[in-house]
Design a protein around this motif. Structure first.
Motif, PDB file in Angstrom:
ATOM      1  N   LEU A  14      47.041  19.103  30.907  1.00 16.86           N
ATOM      2  CA  LEU A  14      45.936  18.176  30.704  1.00 16.86           C
ATOM      3  C   LEU A  14      45.763  17.198  31.864  1.00 16.86           C
ATOM      4  CD1 LEU A  14      46.508  17.188  26.949  1.00 16.86           C
ATOM      5  CD2 LEU A  14      44.763  18.763  27.843  1.00 16.86           C
ATOM      6  N   VAL A  15      46.864  16.848  32.520  1.00 16.06           N
ATOM      7  CA  VAL A  15      46.863  15.741  33.476  1.00 16.06           C
ATOM      8  C   VAL A  15      47.623  16.118  34.744  1.00 16.06           C
ATOM      9  CG1 VAL A  15      47.624  13.355  33.868  1.00 16.06           C
ATOM     10  CG2 VAL A  15      46.775  14.024  31.614  1.00 16.06           C
ATOM     11  N   ASN A  16      47.104  15.703  35.893  1.00 12.56           N
ATOM     12  CA  ASN A  16      47.870  15.649  37.131  1.00 12.56           C
ATOM     13  C   ASN A  16      48.268  14.191  37.312  1.00 12.56           C
ATOM     14  OD1 ASN A  16      48.780  15.351  39.782  1.00 12.56           O
ATOM     15  ND2 ASN A  16      47.328  16.838  40.606  1.00 12.56           N
ATOM     16  N   ALA A  17      49.550  13.890  37.074  1.00  7.77           N
ATOM     17  CA  ALA A  17      49.995  12.494  37.054  1.00  7.77           C
ATOM     18  C   ALA A  17      50.238  11.918  38.433  1.00  7.77           C
ATOM     19  CB  ALA A  17      51.260  12.359  36.212  1.00  7.77           C
ATOM     20  N   GLY A  18      50.108  12.703  39.475  1.00  9.29           N
ATOM     21  CA  GLY A  18      50.188  12.172  40.826  1.00  9.29           C
ATOM     22  C   GLY A  18      51.544  11.627  41.218  1.00  9.29           C
ATOM     23  N   GLY A  19      52.614  12.163  40.651  1.00 10.43           N
ATOM     24  CA  GLY A  19      53.957  11.737  41.046  1.00 10.43           C
ATOM     25  C   GLY A  19      54.469  10.499  40.353  1.00 10.43           C
ATOM     26  N   VAL A  20      53.794  10.036  39.301  1.00 10.08           N
ATOM     27  CA  VAL A  20      54.195   8.806  38.623  1.00 10.08           C
ATOM     28  C   VAL A  20      55.610   8.910  38.056  1.00 10.08           C
ATOM     29  CG1 VAL A  20      53.739   7.345  36.611  1.00 10.08           C
ATOM     30  CG2 VAL A  20      51.856   8.078  38.081  1.00 10.08           C
ATOM     31  N   GLY A  21      55.935  10.031  37.432  1.00  9.85           N
ATOM     32  CA  GLY A  21      57.243  10.175  36.810  1.00  9.85           C
ATOM     33  C   GLY A  21      58.376  10.063  37.807  1.00  9.85           C
ATOM     34  N   THR A  22      58.255  10.720  38.942  1.00  5.49           N
ATOM     35  CA  THR A  22      59.300  10.666  39.957  1.00  5.49           C
ATOM     36  C   THR A  22      59.458   9.252  40.501  1.00  5.49           C
ATOM     37  OG1 THR A  22      58.945  12.962  40.582  1.00  5.49           O
ATOM     38  CG2 THR A  22      60.031  11.564  42.191  1.00  5.49           C
ATOM     39  N   ARG A  23      58.359   8.554  40.697  1.00  5.97           N
ATOM     40  CA  ARG A  23      58.435   7.167  41.158  1.00  5.97           C
ATOM     41  C   ARG A  23      59.235   6.304  40.170  1.00  5.97           C
ATOM     42  NH1 ARG A  23      53.053   8.553  42.788  1.00  5.97           N
ATOM     43  NH2 ARG A  23      52.640   8.038  44.982  1.00  5.97           N
ATOM     44  N   LEU A  24      58.990   6.503  38.881  1.00  4.06           N
ATOM     45  CA  LEU A  24      59.687   5.703  37.880  1.00  4.06           C
ATOM     46  C   LEU A  24      61.156   6.088  37.779  1.00  4.06           C
ATOM     47  CD1 LEU A  24      56.955   5.559  35.097  1.00  4.06           C
ATOM     48  CD2 LEU A  24      57.520   3.833  36.807  1.00  4.06           C
ATOM     49  N   TYR A  25      61.464   7.353  37.921  1.00  5.47           N
ATOM     50  CA  TYR A  25      62.865   7.781  37.954  1.00  5.47           C
ATOM     51  C   TYR A  25      63.613   7.045  39.073  1.00  5.47           C
ATOM     52  CZ  TYR A  25      63.264  11.681  34.627  1.00  5.47           C
ATOM     53  OH  TYR A  25      63.363  12.442  33.497  1.00  5.47           O
ATOM     54  N   ARG A  26      62.983   6.956  40.239  1.00  6.95           N
ATOM     55  CA  ARG A  26      63.630   6.289  41.370  1.00  6.95           C
ATOM     56  C   ARG A  26      63.855   4.810  41.090  1.00  6.95           C
ATOM     57  NH1 ARG A  26      59.637   9.430  45.535  1.00  6.95           N
ATOM     58  NH2 ARG A  26      60.891  11.320  45.794  1.00  6.95           N
ATOM     59  N   MET A  27      62.874   4.164  40.447  1.00  7.07           N
ATOM     60  CA  MET A  27      63.031   2.755  40.105  1.00  7.07           C
ATOM     61  C   MET A  27      64.197   2.539  39.154  1.00  7.07           C
ATOM     62  SD  MET A  27      59.077   1.554  39.515  1.00  7.07           S
ATOM     63  CE  MET A  27      57.822   1.789  40.771  1.00  7.07           C
ATOM     64  N   VAL A  28      64.288   3.363  38.120  1.00  7.20           N
ATOM     65  CA  VAL A  28      65.361   3.222  37.132  1.00  7.20           C
ATOM     66  C   VAL A  28      66.716   3.486  37.780  1.00  7.20           C
ATOM     67  CG1 VAL A  28      66.341   4.154  35.007  1.00  7.20           C
ATOM     68  CG2 VAL A  28      63.872   3.792  35.178  1.00  7.20           C
ATOM     69  N   PHE A  29      66.802   4.513  38.589  1.00  2.00           N
ATOM     70  CA  PHE A  29      68.073   4.846  39.237  1.00  2.00           C
ATOM     71  C   PHE A  29      68.536   3.698  40.128  1.00  2.00           C
ATOM     72  CE2 PHE A  29      70.876   6.798  42.337  1.00  2.00           C
ATOM     73  CZ  PHE A  29      71.626   7.676  41.569  1.00  2.00           C
ATOM     74  N   ARG A  30      67.597   3.130  40.903  1.00  5.12           N
ATOM     75  CA  ARG A  30      67.939   2.010  41.782  1.00  5.12           C
ATOM     76  C   ARG A  30      68.421   0.817  40.969  1.00  5.12           C
ATOM     77  NH1 ARG A  30      63.133   0.824  43.605  1.00  5.12           N
ATOM     78  NH2 ARG A  30      63.129   2.638  44.986  1.00  5.12           N
ATOM     79  N   ASP A  31      67.770   0.555  39.862  1.00  4.39           N
ATOM     80  CA  ASP A  31      68.141  -0.571  39.011  1.00  4.39           C
ATOM     81  C   ASP A  31      69.523  -0.373  38.391  1.00  4.39           C
ATOM     82  OD1 ASP A  31      67.607  -3.017  37.448  1.00  4.39           O
ATOM     83  OD2 ASP A  31      67.515  -1.644  35.746  1.00  4.39           O
ATOM     84  N   MET A  32      69.833   0.851  37.979  1.00  5.53           N
ATOM     85  CA  MET A  32      71.100   1.097  37.292  1.00  5.53           C
ATOM     86  C   MET A  32      72.282   1.245  38.237  1.00  5.53           C
ATOM     87  SD  MET A  32      70.021   3.697  34.188  1.00  5.53           S
ATOM     88  CE  MET A  32      71.737   3.892  33.670  1.00  5.53           C
TER      89      MET A  32
END
Length: 327
Positions: A14-32
């Motif tokens: 339904l959607v091309n999310a434009g890489g949003v998920g990978t960007r958020l994974y990187r944010m969470v990993f950096r935070d943790m």
């Protein structure tokens, strides 16, 4: 009266999310962990639970399962940031909005006389739904039932973000879409040759079966205006189970409790773009409608066992015919 539960995959269906998920994974990993994520695991057709475990293991994090729930919670907590990114980078795939809108005409409550059995109130339906859901669980766990396999490595359930992938496969070789001219045509498409799909003989509950955690699923859909016709309460999400086929049972149980009827076997239809979507349907007796809008060709989707393969969602009549089947 036929009732169908239609479960849509989100990313590259339904959607091309434009890489949003990978960007958020990187944010969470950096935070943790205080460092940059080397790379996210392959995500296509997989659940976030499986992807996070694989990602942490590849990054050398000891005891990945120990950090799983915290990672998923932080991912969901980034919903406001995720929405901003989704609005900037995501887009609905061609034909997605029209397909959802066309199926919404068959939704319970849409000007359809005889929709619910006379005298059956909502409490009765809820009790009946619980009984149906219990039978579904019993059937799933019955001896001799083929155990669903674990998700194989693939692309991205969170957002499969290879650059430049704007829904390839439009003219990919493979099975001809129902309702199109050419070999493999399975009968007339609704609105073309008089196939008898009407709101008097079909009810459709539309929801999602996605590897995304629920908050991210909601964000991706709402950011591109595709959430209005979907019953997201009935959906199954990637924070619930590592194995995609198990999500089918969860969605069926929710739908049974809400609508007071079962959706076993081919009364459930999965629509997705990967062989893992097809495998989840096969493992649970559901019908599989595959669309070649991700990274898998129409031929490969056909080989994986899809009941119908479409090049994309742009032919609304063909989409309806593929999902609703023979009236």
């Amino acid at each position: 009266m036929r009732w169908l539960l239609v479960l849509w995959d989100i990313d590259f269906t339904l959607v091309n999310a434009g890489g949003v998920g990978t960007r958020l994974y990187r944010m969470v990993f950096r935070d943790m962990f205080g460092t940059e994520l080397p790379s996210a695991a392959d995500m296509a057709g997989r659940t976030d639970r499986a992807i996070v475990l694989d990602t942490l293991a590849r990054a050398g994090i000891p005891e990945p399962r120990k950090h799983l729930d915290q990672f998923l919670a932080k991912l969901a907590a980034l919903a406001p940031t995720g929405r901003e990114l989704a609005v900037q980078h995501s887009r609905a795939l061609p034909g997605a909005a029209a397909a959802l809108d066309a199926l919404a005409a068959f939704a319970p409550g849409r000007d359809a006389p005889g929709r619910d059995a006379p005298g059956r109130d909502s409490a009765d339906r809820e009790v009946a739904g619980r009984e149906v859901a219990d039978r579904e669980v019993a059937d799933r766990d019955a001896p001799g039932r083929d155990a669903p396999g674990r998700d194989a490595p693939g692309r991205d359930s969170a957002d499969r973000d290879a650059p430049g992938r704007d829904a390839p496969g439009r003219d990919a070789p493979g099975r001809d879409a129902p309702g199109r001219d050419g070999p493999g045509r399975r009968g007339p498409a609704p609105g073309r040759d008089g196939a008898g799909f009407t709101t008097a003989n079909v009810r459709v509950v539309q929801s999602v079966l996605t590897g995304n955690v629920r908050r991210m699923a909601e964000i991706k859909l709402s950011a591109v205006g595709l959430d209005a016709d979907l019953d997201l309460e009935t959906g199954a999400y990637g924070d619930s189970h590592e194995i995609r086929s198990e999500l089918v049972h969860l969605a069926r149980g929710k739908a049974a409790r809400k609508y007071g009827r079962g959706f076993a076997g081919t009364a459930t239809v999965l629509v997705g773009d990967t062989p893992l979507d097809v495998a989840a349907a096969r493992a649970t007796g559901a019908r599989a409608v595959a669309v070649a809008t991700g990274g898998t060709s129409a031929d490969k989707l056909a080989e994986s066992g899809a009941d119908v393969v479409l090049p994309d969602l742009t032919d609304t009549a063909a989409v309806l015919f593929a999902i609703l089947g023979v009236p």
